[in-house]
Write an enzyme that holds these catalytic residues in place. Structure first.
Site, PDB file in Angstrom:
ATOM      1  N   THR B  15      85.830  -2.350  52.256  1.00  0.00           N
ATOM      2  CA  THR B  15      85.759  -1.782  53.601  1.00  0.00           C
ATOM      3  C   THR B  15      84.718  -0.665  53.673  1.00  0.00           C
ATOM      4  O   THR B  15      83.837  -0.672  54.538  1.00  0.00           O
ATOM      5  CB  THR B  15      87.136  -1.196  53.991  1.00  0.00           C
ATOM      6  OG1 THR B  15      88.110  -2.218  53.805  1.00  0.00           O
ATOM      7  CG2 THR B  15      87.156  -0.750  55.438  1.00  0.00           C
ATOM      8  N   VAL B  16      84.809   0.269  52.730  1.00  0.00           N
ATOM      9  CA  VAL B  16      83.918   1.422  52.782  1.00  0.00           C
ATOM     10  C   VAL B  16      82.492   1.020  52.410  1.00  0.00           C
ATOM     11  O   VAL B  16      81.529   1.398  53.083  1.00  0.00           O
ATOM     12  CB  VAL B  16      84.435   2.543  51.857  1.00  0.00           C
ATOM     13  CG1 VAL B  16      83.424   3.660  51.755  1.00  0.00           C
ATOM     14  CG2 VAL B  16      85.769   3.073  52.372  1.00  0.00           C
ATOM     15  N   LYS B 108      88.310  10.018  45.529  1.00  0.00           N
ATOM     16  CA  LYS B 108      89.076  11.269  45.364  1.00  0.00           C
ATOM     17  C   LYS B 108      89.881  11.287  44.077  1.00  0.00           C
ATOM     18  O   LYS B 108      90.035  12.327  43.447  1.00  0.00           O
ATOM     19  CB  LYS B 108      90.002  11.501  46.553  1.00  0.00           C
ATOM     20  CG  LYS B 108      90.763  10.271  46.965  1.00  0.00           C
ATOM     21  CD  LYS B 108      90.933  10.185  48.480  1.00  0.00           C
ATOM     22  CE  LYS B 108      90.559   8.797  48.930  1.00  0.00           C
ATOM     23  NZ  LYS B 108      90.257   8.657  50.329  1.00  0.00           N
ATOM     24  N   GLU B 132      81.273  14.127  49.541  1.00  0.00           N
ATOM     25  CA  GLU B 132      81.753  14.505  50.888  1.00  0.00           C
ATOM     26  C   GLU B 132      82.804  13.530  51.391  1.00  0.00           C
ATOM     27  O   GLU B 132      83.760  13.914  52.073  1.00  0.00           O
ATOM     28  CB  GLU B 132      80.554  14.561  51.849  1.00  0.00           C
ATOM     29  CG  GLU B 132      80.875  15.018  53.256  1.00  0.00           C
ATOM     30  CD  GLU B 132      81.400  16.452  53.323  1.00  0.00           C
ATOM     31  OE1 GLU B 132      82.630  16.584  53.444  1.00  0.00           O
ATOM     32  OE2 GLU B 132      80.615  17.409  53.253  1.00  0.00           O
ATOM     33  N   VAL B 135      87.098  13.659  50.589  1.00  0.00           N
ATOM     34  CA  VAL B 135      88.123  14.482  51.233  1.00  0.00           C
ATOM     35  C   VAL B 135      87.978  14.419  52.746  1.00  0.00           C
ATOM     36  O   VAL B 135      86.920  14.725  53.294  1.00  0.00           O
ATOM     37  CB  VAL B 135      88.032  15.958  50.778  1.00  0.00           C
ATOM     38  CG1 VAL B 135      89.121  16.788  51.445  1.00  0.00           C
ATOM     39  CG2 VAL B 135      88.125  16.064  49.271  1.00  0.00           C
ATOM     40  N   ILE B 139      85.167  14.155  58.310  1.00  0.00           N
ATOM     41  CA  ILE B 139      85.060  15.608  58.521  1.00  0.00           C
ATOM     42  C   ILE B 139      84.201  16.196  57.413  1.00  0.00           C
ATOM     43  O   ILE B 139      84.535  16.046  56.245  1.00  0.00           O
ATOM     44  CB  ILE B 139      86.447  16.293  58.465  1.00  0.00           C
ATOM     45  CG1 ILE B 139      87.442  15.606  59.400  1.00  0.00           C
ATOM     46  CG2 ILE B 139      86.324  17.767  58.788  1.00  0.00           C
ATOM     47  CD1 ILE B 139      88.875  16.126  59.253  1.00  0.00           C
ATOM     48  N   ASP B 204      97.868  10.918  47.207  1.00  0.00           N
ATOM     49  CA  ASP B 204      96.521  10.920  47.779  1.00  0.00           C
ATOM     50  C   ASP B 204      96.177  12.311  48.324  1.00  0.00           C
ATOM     51  O   ASP B 204      95.081  12.832  48.088  1.00  0.00           O
ATOM     52  CB  ASP B 204      96.454   9.866  48.890  1.00  0.00           C
ATOM     53  CG  ASP B 204      95.154   9.896  49.647  1.00  0.00           C
ATOM     54  OD1 ASP B 204      94.126   9.510  49.055  1.00  0.00           O
ATOM     55  OD2 ASP B 204      95.148  10.306  50.834  1.00  0.00           O
ATOM     56  N   LYS B 208      93.147  15.235  47.178  1.00  0.00           N
ATOM     57  CA  LYS B 208      92.216  15.921  48.076  1.00  0.00           C
ATOM     58  C   LYS B 208      92.423  17.427  48.013  1.00  0.00           C
ATOM     59  O   LYS B 208      91.464  18.201  48.016  1.00  0.00           O
ATOM     60  CB  LYS B 208      92.402  15.397  49.494  1.00  0.00           C
ATOM     61  CG  LYS B 208      92.046  13.908  49.616  1.00  0.00           C
ATOM     62  CD  LYS B 208      92.532  13.360  50.952  1.00  0.00           C
ATOM     63  CE  LYS B 208      92.328  11.860  51.060  1.00  0.00           C
ATOM     64  NZ  LYS B 208      93.037  11.319  52.240  1.00  0.00           N
ATOM     65  N   GLY B 305      88.698   5.080  56.894  1.00  0.00           N
ATOM     66  CA  GLY B 305      88.069   4.015  57.659  1.00  0.00           C
ATOM     67  C   GLY B 305      86.608   3.885  57.303  1.00  0.00           C
ATOM     68  O   GLY B 305      85.976   4.818  56.804  1.00  0.00           O
TER      69      GLY B 305
END
Lengths: 431, 431
Positions: B15-16, B108, B132, B135, B139, B204, B208, B305
């Protein structure tokens, strides 16, 4: 490997300048560690040399003329905290950039008015102009836009950009009091200036919005095309009716790119109570960016004050010390677009409208007909209490329409005999 | 001045990975403009070469073994999107850093487990490790912490770091349903994994939090000392009672430095409804940092996502392309502190407690006496409905006390005959 210190000159020792001086002294070790070299205050300029500022300036060179900092030897960066879009602030920044000396500024008026020409000057001089502190105080929104969200095409950016207005609107809501009374209190508390026009008429927010828009859309700052309204005409009853409708009044600065044209406006808006920005209260600021990959990102924090502003200046200083400066508007001056301005008349959305009308049969029907004649459909209407022959409030909200249609309808409504005050609509945003 | 392209290798096309590939293709022009040079995908590695991924991979070199990307020629940076703290992800990242090749990772688990050793490896190899995307998804919180708030000593950092848990808690509140039912629905909707333990047990979020704490406090990542609780034991009635008390249940990750010792914990907390973080709902994440100069800053956005994660990876890529890489934890590996862990027993604050008790005279008096004997004072108590001889809920909140005292009181309470289930307190935070 020991790098030489970054030698800093500070122009302006007011609230913000004092904050920066205190931060540089108080965080000396931390900053040196994080920047990889000392950040050293070597020169200052302010109006009164003898004033006691609560921190020592013995080891620092004093300049009566701030503009001299632009070219005086032994200085690596000038921090401009004088303020104002003209006068010594402008002369200092222009002279420094022309001399190839990096500038860090908290001066939103200067950047908003002269951002495009200063950007070119910086480019030609091979210097940097950084201004994290100019928008939303301690919130690192400039960095977020030009670095953190760099992979996105920004669709829309909006925010609460003026803490004074947000404080006044929050207090009006909480206390039920009117604007003038709350403003007077804010002035006493130091949250509003003696001359409040700059804040309450939306000018300060417009400066910040113009800067954000330039960064978000990769264009030249275009302050002249920001449509600006303040909050003076927002009544305590507007705020109360809004809550009843599930909405909250906020002074919002908003910029968006639609069909290649840039819409920029500052004005009171009604936002849904569930929108994250609705819960940003008091002196806090917030900025929301909508990117095509990231979706919606919001950052919230203190938009003014010595500490938050000093924090933002420090971020620019450390970037510079780390050798990580970027062009003022992320792209080089030649790459910035000039975007056509989008007319506000083209705005599509819903409206809130409070009318002061003489309570007599047929008034609502006449108002409804005026809206219908412009193809505007009413979504809700509230008329509380009856007082035949007296002036009463009638509040309504519309479904989506255009600003142009709304303006035509308002002209019709204003011409009705029973309508006794100029109707002032408030835009409803579906954030 | 034309710079050569940044040649990117992508390990992992789930997905990523797919999101990153789509971003690189879709924003090609924009990224080249902003980075000052093209960002070019030159190599990929994934499990199945024949799978149709909806984007062309013809012009890109294929590697069956991801670890080969660490040293294969013609590559400037490896983007690791395989996941997992061990196996190929770890081998690839270690090999690349050892070879002096920059790595960007969204992993992570890897950074939380091996951040300290990877940081040293990066330092020795002279390469960067950026993360980046690891986490809070889209954002840009890593950038905010190590650059935007660099002028601050951070006092406390906390946030909603797991979208699955926040979605479940939000839905439980909105629908009044229990955890198991809402989890099943979240699994159907793809918001929760088939094996949900990683998310709902707080693991999870702990990953983070450990990363954020290292950045905020300039120390080595110390996952082993994160106290972790999940949300399985939060009942629908806890959420309802909390709202009645003006509080909302959130899974909060929190780190703070007190008297030189680091407290790190993940667990359900009750936060005031007026706190900005209380209004962060659904799959959204938020992080709040408290700095000595900036005050409180909050950033909110999508924490997972394809799009948001790709946006974060792109930010790291552009920083690298611009020549603006930083050490993985902002300071060089040798400068990172090792902080002693603060015992959770020392935590001072208020507590919420729901007891399941047999409804008979004297029960409340016994419970109250157990609290009194540990010097804990009750702030409020709710016992709704009477059912003599049956099991009923008794809910109470305490004034500030210590976790140690609370644990002793709970042992006393659990030993009471009328108390039929293990009491599970929820910490109340005064954000």
């Amino acid at each position: 490997l020991t790098l030489p210190p970054l030698r800093i000159a500070l122009a302006g020792l007011g609230t913000v300048g004092g904050g920066v001086a205190r931060l540089l002294a108080g965080q000396e070790r931390l900053l040196a560690l994080r920047a990889g070299r000392p950040l050293q205050l070597v020169a200052v300029s302010a109006r009164d040399r003898r004033k006691d500022r609560g921190f020592p300036l013995d080891s620092v060179a004093w300049f009566d003329d701030p503009v001299a900092l632009a070219t005086a030897p032994g200085i690596d960066v000038v921090v401009e905290l004088i303020g104002g879009s003209e006068g010594p602030a402008r002369r200092l920044v222009e002279a420094a950039l022309a001399a190839g000396r990096p500038v860090i500024s908290a001066n939103k008026a200067l950047i908003a008015h002269h951002g495009a020409s200063l950007g070119r000057l910086a480019h030609e001089g091979g210097a940097t102009l950084a201004y994290e502190a100019a928008v939303a105080g301690g919130i690192p929104i400039i960095k977020m836009l030009r670095e953190g969200l760099v992979g996105n095409e920004v669709k829309r950016i909006y925010g609460i950009l003026n803490g004074t207005c947000n404080y006044i609107l929050t207090t009006m809501r909480e206390s039920g009091r009117e604007f003038a009374e709350v403003l007077a209190e804010a002035q006493k508390l130091g949250y509003a200036e003696a001359d409040p026009a700059f804040d309450v008429d939306g000018i300060d927010a417009a400066h910040k919005l113009a800067i954000l828009a330039a960064l978000a859309f990769g264009c030249e700052v275009d302050l002249g095309h920001v449509h600006v309204e303040g909050i003076r005409h927002v009544g305590a009853q507007d705020i109360a009716y809004a809550e009843e409708l599930g909405l909250r009044v906020k002074l919002i600065g908003l910029a968006q790119l639609i069909d290649g044209a840039l819409e920029q406006r500052v004005g009171p808006c009604l936002v849904p109570l569930e929108a994250p920005i609705a819960t940003v209260e008091g002196v806090f600021n917030a900025v929301v960016a909508e990117g095509d990959f990231v979706g919606t990102v919001m950052a919230e924090g203190r938009g003014a004050g010595a500490g938050p502003t000093a924090s933002a200046v420090a971020a620019d200083l450390v970037d510079l010390a780390r050798g990580r400066a970027l062009p003022p508007f992320a792209l080089s001056a030649a790459q910035l677009r000039r975007l056509p301005a989008r007319s506000l008349e083209a705005r599509r959305g819903a409206y809130y409208l409070r009318l002061m009308v003489v309570d007599r049969p047929g008034v609502i029907a006449d108002v409804a007909a005026s809206l219908r004649d412009e193809d505007i459909s009413m979504e809700s209407m509230i008329q509380r209490g009856r007082a035949p022959g007296e002036v009463v409030s009638v509040v309504m909200t519309t479904h989506d329409t255009t600003e142009a249609a709304m303006r035509r309808a308002l002209a019709r409504i204003a011409a009705l005999k029973a309508v006794v005050a100029e109707p002032r609509p408030i835009r409803i945003e579906s954030f």
